[in-house]
Scaffold this motif. Structure first.
Motif, PDB file in Angstrom:
ATOM      1  N   ALA A 263       0.843  -1.200   0.000  1.00 43.97           N
ATOM      2  CA  ALA A 263       0.000   0.000   0.000  1.00 43.97           C
ATOM      3  C   ALA A 263       0.880   1.252   0.000  1.00 43.97           C
ATOM      4  O   ALA A 263       0.633   2.200  -0.759  1.00 43.97           O
ATOM      5  CB  ALA A 263      -0.942  -0.010   1.207  1.00 43.97           C
TER       6      ALA A 263
ATOM      7  N   CYS B 118       2.471   1.881  -3.315  1.00 37.14           N
ATOM      8  CA  CYS B 118       1.481   2.319  -4.314  1.00 37.14           C
ATOM      9  C   CYS B 118       0.788   3.608  -3.894  1.00 37.14           C
ATOM     10  O   CYS B 118      -0.130   4.068  -4.575  1.00 37.14           O
ATOM     11  CB  CYS B 118       0.426   1.233  -4.539  1.00 37.14           C
TER      12      CYS B 118
ATOM     13  N   VAL C 122      -1.286   4.117  -1.502  1.00 37.24           N
ATOM     14  CA  VAL C 122      -2.687   3.883  -1.142  1.00 37.24           C
ATOM     15  C   VAL C 122      -2.814   4.098   0.365  1.00 37.24           C
ATOM     16  O   VAL C 122      -2.095   3.468   1.144  1.00 37.24           O
ATOM     17  CB  VAL C 122      -3.126   2.444  -1.509  1.00 37.24           C
TER      18      VAL C 122
ATOM     19  N   LEU D 200      -4.190   3.160   3.214  1.00 33.76           N
ATOM     20  CA  LEU D 200      -4.896   1.928   3.568  1.00 33.76           C
ATOM     21  C   LEU D 200      -6.076   2.126   4.529  1.00 33.76           C
ATOM     22  O   LEU D 200      -7.166   1.606   4.254  1.00 33.76           O
ATOM     23  CB  LEU D 200      -3.882   0.911   4.115  1.00 33.76           C
TER      24      LEU D 200
ATOM     25  N   GLU E 148      -7.027   0.373  -5.193  1.00 34.32           N
ATOM     26  CA  GLU E 148      -7.375   0.663  -3.791  1.00 34.32           C
ATOM     27  C   GLU E 148      -8.450  -0.302  -3.277  1.00 34.32           C
ATOM     28  O   GLU E 148      -8.407  -0.742  -2.129  1.00 34.32           O
ATOM     29  CB  GLU E 148      -7.872   2.106  -3.664  1.00 34.32           C
TER      30      GLU E 148
ATOM     31  N   ILE F  22      -6.715  -3.933  -2.886  1.00 35.19           N
ATOM     32  CA  ILE F  22      -5.867  -3.986  -1.690  1.00 35.19           C
ATOM     33  C   ILE F  22      -6.767  -4.038  -0.447  1.00 35.19           C
ATOM     34  O   ILE F  22      -6.494  -4.777   0.498  1.00 35.19           O
ATOM     35  CB  ILE F  22      -4.913  -2.759  -1.627  1.00 35.19           C
ATOM     36  N   SER F  23      -7.844  -3.272  -0.471  1.00 37.24           N
ATOM     37  CA  SER F  23      -8.770  -3.252   0.666  1.00 37.24           C
ATOM     38  C   SER F  23      -9.451  -4.604   0.857  1.00 37.24           C
ATOM     39  O   SER F  23      -9.647  -5.055   1.993  1.00 37.24           O
ATOM     40  CB  SER F  23      -9.835  -2.162   0.460  1.00 37.24           C
TER      41      SER F  23
END
Lengths: 151, 151, 151, 151
Positions: free
Chosen positions: C113, C116, C118, C120, D99, D102-103
């Motif tokens: 994450a 990237c 992101v 999280l 996103e 990954i989540s």
């Protein structure tokens, strides 16, 4: 759904007794064709015809393989335990889907082997011989404890 | 490390030019033996001799497959991009390790197919035919955009 | 083996009745610290101190994540079905191993994450809100069929 | 697409020089909320409201996790190498998709930890401390060889 005729006769009900489970499992045979050599050629032709070779680097193919293993897992994820032979736990549509996803994993495994110049038939044959030494029958027979320790 | 003789001649240096990468890749052939049918029989015998069938339920085998895909990924995880044919990115020891891990993935894939009564050679052949329809040459030729959209 | 005290009281025997399984599961709470923000900082510091950033590209971290998911799967692969709370299916050593492997998956997910960019905590919060819309309570309540169709 | 404001300023062009890659990566911070404790509660509520607990056994959740890792891999599979911060390799839509995936991996990892009664925040904190001992700075600093040997 694919099937080979001989095996269907052996597709008895999903008895939970160990003996019948094993029996069913061990009667199962793959068809003699296509061979790995032939499948490898088909997949190279498929890729060559579409000019996709630039996408098929080893790590791209490995991630594609992981993607297909994910799709295969999704088929089993909410099912709880499933008996050998699947019993009545899969509908015909689900079995067809399963055959396709197992095939997709296999396709990318073949392509990955090709992209890494690994001679898959010979490599697997050698690994089975190695496993025979790693797991000697007298130490491993029917013992899950031993089995786990070896892994 | 395993190899088949014919392929070694084609194992040229890992040029980054697209043309040589493709050429090398498409000259690669698997050995004609063992076949999938034969490997399937070897693995059933291996399992039967050790009385391990009770451990080899579909979901156990699927998780074992995921475990082996993990070990295969570990070989590639810190390498950055790797060329087709591996070039000079792998030592001889690493190549041998790679052959073993690809084989382990394949072994559990074969065992999973057997435990699910999927006739792997025929299933893959059918999936390749299906893919030919899903990815028509005229729409997919050399276009990564199209390729990505189809996936 | 890690544990938080309050939960241990709730770790009753692994009854197979659905009601007690749910009850146990829903009483479980994570500790309030460390937070995701804090864990993210710890992991960046860990990596920075070792000058490992050059290895931590998104695809390297993704393959490392796949490797850890493989190790997590190996813990479960020969166990057959395992009850919520694990019951008596894991030894203390196995539980400690499980905690370490779940943590390793989480560590690479956090690092991925970060690599990237992101955010999280916010990304997961948004995805949970999205899932509430995708799976409305009145359509999904207790129905595995519906559940499977939504997936 | 989710983002936290502070990080956007740091999202400079995807320079390939190592120094800027690291700098960007190490400036990234997760939001302070929601915490892991709070996300865990949200997910238990979500599951409880839909009466899905019977589906959420440890192995079901593990296979669901593998499924989501597969979907995450599919995003990266044809991209070749991707820089830290993603640079220009992802469109806005692809970033949003990333996103979400990954989540989804994180959601099933949290649920798996809950189903196994693993106190995720404390487990990860302990694993990071363990890693500090396994990878001493003086032996591991900036050396990929050492790094690989340790793994």
């Amino acid at each position: 759904m694919l099937s080979n005729k001989e095996n269907q006769a052996a597709d008895t009900t999903s008895s939970k007794s160990t003996s019948s489970t094993c029996e069913t499992n061990f009667e199962f045979k793959f068809s003699s064709e296509p061979t790995l050599e032939s499948l490898g050629e088909k997949l190279l032709d498929f890729c060559k015809e579409r000019n996709w070779q630039e996408f098929h680097s080893p790590r791209n193919l490995l991630l594609a393989l992981v993607g297909e293993v994910g799709e295969l897992s999704e088929i089993f994820q909410w099912k709880g335990e499933v008996p050998v032979g699947l019993g009545r736990t899969f509908t015909d549509n689900e079995k067809e889907h399963l055959e396709q996803e197992i095939s997709d994993v296999f396709i990318y495994l073949i392509r990955l082997a090709q992209a890494c110049k690994v001679d898959l038939p010979k490599a697997v044959e050698s690994k089975i011989e190695l496993n025979k030494k790693k797991y000697p029958i007298d130490k491993c027979f029917g013992k899950s404890n031993k089995y786990n320790e070896y892994h």
